[in-house]
Scaffold this active site. Structure first.
Site, short mmCIF file in Angstrom:
data_model
loop_
_atom_site.label_atom_id
_atom_site.label_comp_id
_atom_site.label_asym_id
_atom_site.label_seq_id
_atom_site.Cartn_x
_atom_site.Cartn_y
_atom_site.Cartn_z
N LYS A 38 25.28 28.98 38.15
CA LYS A 38 24.15 28.30 38.83
C LYS A 38 22.94 28.61 38.08
O LYS A 38 22.67 29.90 37.78
CB LYS A 38 24.02 28.61 40.12
CG LYS A 38 22.87 28.35 41.18
CD LYS A 38 23.22 28.64 42.67
CE LYS A 38 21.95 28.36 43.46
NZ LYS A 38 22.11 28.68 44.90
N LYS B 261 26.16 24.04 38.88
CA LYS B 261 24.82 23.71 39.62
C LYS B 261 23.64 23.72 38.81
O LYS B 261 23.47 24.88 38.41
CB LYS B 261 24.90 24.30 40.82
CG LYS B 261 23.84 23.86 41.66
CD LYS B 261 23.85 24.44 42.98
CE LYS B 261 22.68 24.37 43.85
NZ LYS B 261 22.64 25.04 45.08
#
Ligand code: PBG
Length: 335
Positions: A207, A259
């Protein structure tokens, strides 16, 4: 050597014609390499405490903060559309330094899990964000030291409690998204010790500290000042993303996630090639809003851009996609 204009080029052997396979829709379908199916899509859903009507999120046209009632309708529709799941985010009306609303069984997210599971049962995979940022008054994903730094190991203890609260509420999978070291191992151990071994972990593994989360911060009423660079990754790092994913698999993640998605398709590919569990990619708020904003101005064909985006994320190697377009895409795909 250049060929002069108008000079006939000598072709040796037959012309190789890739276009032959593009001639008809049936041929194109036959040789298509990448499919997007509704069952591979997960819809992120926001549920807000103490509201009586859904509240539109201005920076994400078409997305709302749900009431508990409208959440039930949304998850029931998601099940009817054949989506793979929903990822629930809570928006509490009060926050504190430790994010206690995340652990309280009557906190908005835990109530929402309960409601969603009661509504759809096993027809849909009900997932929940496992992170403190929506619940802390400072907006960080973890607990702070007296010096204001995010304390990794104290935060892990809070994540374990939060995982148990979500499991008690009936969740199918938890999504630890705070990027603390060891979070998957701690959550797995806590769940297993409390006889919640059926609850899975979709780990936000790679992330990045991304500007594309901008609209989400409005969606959850984030109070963050500053940034998350001491725990989220530097956008330039791909090896580090693979390393994080491998660690999460070793710690017991059932699915690993990259992400955002679009600016990180190379990371999706590298992670897909490195692990043997399903890989998810999160088509985040900013990616959604860019297309919606351009489409609203008539600058882009929204539906085509949506399906192309989802196809590209699948092509890069994502098995599963979290996307605010999940329901709309499922409707388009059913046509
Ligand atoms: C953290 C979390 C974030 C998103 C999902 N989980 C925000 C952040 O890390 O700042 C972003 C999702 C999106 O932008 O769509 N709980």
């Amino acid at each position: 050597m250049t060929v002069g204009a108008g000079e006939p080029q000598e072709v040796v052997g037959p012309v190789i014609r890739p276009r032959r396979l593009r001639r008809t829709p049936a041929l194109r379908r036959l040789v298509g390499e990448t499919t997007v199916q509704s069952g591979q899509l997960i819809l992120p859903v926001f549920v807000r405490e103490d509201i009586s009507e859904p509240v539109p999120i201005l920076s994400m046209p078409g997305v709302v903060q749900h009431t508990r009632d409208s959440l039930r309708a949304a998850v029931s529709e998601a099940a009817e559309l054949g989506l793979g799941g929903v990822m629930l985010f809570g928006v509490p009306s009060s926050k504190d330094a430790t994010g206690s609303g995340a652990i309280d069984p009557t906190g908005i997210l835990n109530l929402a899990i309960n409601d969603a599971v009661a509504e759809v049962g096993d027809a849909l995979t009900v997932m929940s964000d496992l992170c403190l940022d929506e619940f802390t008054d400072h907006g960080h994903c973890g607990l702070l030291t007296v010096d204001g730094e995010v304390d990794n190991d104290k935060t892990l203890a809070a994540y374990a409690d939060m995982a148990l609260a979500q499991a008690e509420a009936g969740v199918d999978m938890v999504g630890p998204s705070g990027m603390m070291d060891g979070q998957v191992a701690v959550v797995r151990r806590a769940l297993d010790a409390a006889e919640h071994s059926r609850v899975g972990i979709l780990a936000y593994s790679a992330k990045y500290a991304s500007a594309f989360f901008g609209p989400f911060r409005e969606a959850v009423g984030s109070s963050l000042e500053g940034d998350r660079r001491t725990y989220q990754q530097d956008p330039g790092n791909v090896r580090e993303g693979v390393r994080e994913a491998l660690l999460d698999v070793a710690e017991g993640a059932d699915i690993v996630m990259v992400k955002p998605a679009l600016a990180y398709l190379d990371v999706v590919r590298r992670v897909r090639d490195a692990v043997d569990v399903p890989v998810a990619a999160y088509n985040v708020s900013g990616e959604y809003s860019m297309v919606e904003a351009a489409a609203a101005r008539g600058w882009i064909d929204r539906d085509a851009a949506m399906l192309e985006t989802l196809t590209a994320i699948r092509r890069a190697g994502a098995d599963v996609i979290l996307t605010y377009w999940a329901a709309d895409a499922a409707r388009l795909l059913a046509r």
